[in-house]
Design a protein around this motif. Structure first.
Motif, PDB file in Angstrom:
ATOM      1  N   TYR A 217      45.026  54.661  40.887  1.00  0.00           N
ATOM      2  CA  TYR A 217      43.786  54.068  41.084  1.00  0.00           C
ATOM      3  C   TYR A 217      43.416  53.253  39.603  1.00  0.00           C
ATOM      4  CZ  TYR A 217      38.501  53.724  40.326  1.00  0.00           C
ATOM      5  OH  TYR A 217      37.319  53.349  39.986  1.00  0.00           O
TER       6      TYR A 217
ATOM      7  N   ARG B 179      45.102  50.059  40.513  1.00  0.00           N
ATOM      8  CA  ARG B 179      44.235  49.187  41.406  1.00  0.00           C
ATOM      9  C   ARG B 179      43.104  48.959  41.009  1.00  0.00           C
ATOM     10  NH1 ARG B 179      43.395  54.066  45.172  1.00  0.00           N
ATOM     11  NH2 ARG B 179      45.383  55.256  44.296  1.00  0.00           N
ATOM     12  N   LEU B 180      42.423  49.492  39.937  1.00  0.00           N
ATOM     13  CA  LEU B 180      41.086  48.940  39.424  1.00  0.00           C
ATOM     14  C   LEU B 180      41.476  47.893  38.786  1.00  0.00           C
ATOM     15  CD1 LEU B 180      38.051  49.557  38.805  1.00  0.00           C
ATOM     16  CD2 LEU B 180      38.679  51.036  36.917  1.00  0.00           C
TER      17      LEU B 180
ATOM     18  N   SER C 138      41.868  44.680  40.508  1.00  0.00           N
ATOM     19  CA  SER C 138      40.642  44.487  41.011  1.00  0.00           C
ATOM     20  C   SER C 138      39.960  43.700  39.954  1.00  0.00           C
ATOM     21  CB  SER C 138      39.979  45.557  41.688  1.00  0.00           C
ATOM     22  OG  SER C 138      38.710  45.181  42.094  1.00  0.00           O
ATOM     23  N   TRP C 139      39.967  44.244  38.800  1.00  0.00           N
ATOM     24  CA  TRP C 139      39.198  43.588  37.601  1.00  0.00           C
ATOM     25  C   TRP C 139      39.755  42.013  37.386  1.00  0.00           C
ATOM     26  CZ3 TRP C 139      37.637  46.586  32.708  1.00  0.00           C
ATOM     27  CH2 TRP C 139      36.799  47.704  32.858  1.00  0.00           C
TER      28      TRP C 139
ATOM     29  N   ASP D 169      41.309  40.361  39.616  1.00  0.00           N
ATOM     30  CA  ASP D 169      41.202  39.515  41.073  1.00  0.00           C
ATOM     31  C   ASP D 169      42.475  39.034  41.315  1.00  0.00           C
ATOM     32  OD1 ASP D 169      40.014  38.696  43.101  1.00  0.00           O
ATOM     33  OD2 ASP D 169      39.282  36.735  42.132  1.00  0.00           O
TER      34      ASP D 169
ATOM     35  N   GLY E  64      34.240  43.593  39.865  1.00  0.00           N
ATOM     36  CA  GLY E  64      35.404  43.806  40.314  1.00  0.00           C
ATOM     37  C   GLY E  64      35.579  45.535  40.482  1.00  0.00           C
ATOM     38  N   HIS E  65      34.484  46.259  40.176  1.00  0.00           N
ATOM     39  CA  HIS E  65      34.702  47.526  40.583  1.00  0.00           C
ATOM     40  C   HIS E  65      35.088  48.053  41.838  1.00  0.00           C
ATOM     41  CE1 HIS E  65      34.331  51.780  39.039  1.00  0.00           C
ATOM     42  NE2 HIS E  65      33.712  52.038  40.205  1.00  0.00           N
ATOM     43  N   ILE E  66      35.949  48.860  41.985  1.00  0.00           N
ATOM     44  CA  ILE E  66      36.375  49.427  43.267  1.00  0.00           C
ATOM     45  C   ILE E  66      35.878  51.226  43.135  1.00  0.00           C
ATOM     46  CG2 ILE E  66      37.855  47.825  43.956  1.00  0.00           C
ATOM     47  CD1 ILE E  66      40.105  49.920  42.959  1.00  0.00           C
TER      48      ILE E  66
ATOM     49  N   ALA F 246      45.446  44.239  49.490  1.00  0.00           N
ATOM     50  CA  ALA F 246      44.056  44.141  48.812  1.00  0.00           C
ATOM     51  C   ALA F 246      43.910  43.053  47.761  1.00  0.00           C
ATOM     52  CB  ALA F 246      44.034  45.452  47.701  1.00  0.00           C
ATOM     53  N   ALA F 247      42.872  42.557  47.298  1.00  0.00           N
ATOM     54  CA  ALA F 247      42.491  41.676  46.634  1.00  0.00           C
ATOM     55  C   ALA F 247      41.700  42.259  45.109  1.00  0.00           C
ATOM     56  CB  ALA F 247      41.702  40.576  47.159  1.00  0.00           C
TER      57      ALA F 247
END
Ligand SMILES: N[C@@H](CCC(=O)N[C@@H](CS)C(=O)NCC(=O)O)C(=O)O
Length: 213
Positions: free
Chosen positions: A13, A16-17, A20-21, A23, A193-195, A212-213
């Motif tokens: 995670y 992934r985080l 995502s932050w 992008d 961008g939080h998931i 995933a983006a």
């Protein structure tokens, strides 16, 4: 770029985080750790000799394991890793703290709690719970009067520590005892961008293959 990962993994995670932050697009490759997929001959020979996820493949055939090493690699040249050597060393300080004090205690207690293993190791469970509280108390002392862990702005140290801290209640830790930590969790969660939440642990939980983006 590919990320070999297992959906309920808080170590995964973290990566992934960060992605995502930042992008950054990537392909998520599911690895069912309960089915031994991280211990195949190919996996331990080519991807991670330690047989664990997450593993990043930034370009075909090059692999990097250890969640915090991946965070440092991906954050290089971004505002999430300070250029100043001393501030950067403070980020490392918190990443080592995460692996030494947070993940083995809060992380293990949560894992045992969620997978019904807590009663199998009562004394170790008690000890790790106690040490988990010590780790949370250390964060509480540091975060009083601060907005983020290092330099008053978000860094990969926040991402790394957020992963197991935000799910600590699943291990029975009452975060109400740690108001500065709780307020910091909200600040990290509010970042663009939080998931969201981690997938639940099940004996054969899978991640869904996706881009995933
Ligand atoms: N220190 C490593 C720990 C990685 C780790 O423990 N991964 C777990 C999932 S959270 C795993 O792959 N376990 C499979 C196994 O140990 O066989 C990191 O931060 O990446």
């Amino acid at each position: 770029m590919r990320l070999y990962d297992y959906a309920p993994s808080a170590n995964g995670y973290k990566v992934r985080l960060l992605l995502s932050w930042l992008d950054r697009p990537y392909e998520l490759v599911p690895v069912d750790i309960f089915a031994g997929q991280s211990h195949t001959e190919d996996f331990v020979r080519n991807k991670n000799p330690d047989g664990r996820v997450p593993v990043l493949e930034p370009e075909p055939g090059r692999f990097l394991a250890e969640s915090n090493a991946i965070l440092l690699y991906l954050a290089r040249g971004t505002p999430l890793l300070p250029e100043d050597a001393f501030e950067c060393a403070h980020v490392h300080q918190w990443l080592f703290f995460e692996q030494n004090s947070m993940e083995p205690n809060v992380g293990t207690v949560r894992f045992w709690q969620l997978t019904g293993r807590a009663s199998r190791h009562p004394e170790t469970f008690r000890l790790r719970t106690e040490r988990g509280h010590e780790a949370l108390a250390a964060m509480e002392r540091h975060l009083r009067g601060r907005t983020f862990l290092v330099g008053e702005r978000p860094t990969v140290a926040d991402i790394s520590l957020y992963a197991y801290t935000h799910v600590a209640p699943e291990g029975g830790f009452d975060l109400g005892r740690y108001p500065a930590v709780s307020a910091w969790l909200e600040r990290v969660k509010a970042r663009p961008g939080h998931i969201g939440a981690l997938a639940p642990y099940t004996a054969n939980a899978h991640v869904v293959t996706s881009t995933a983006a």
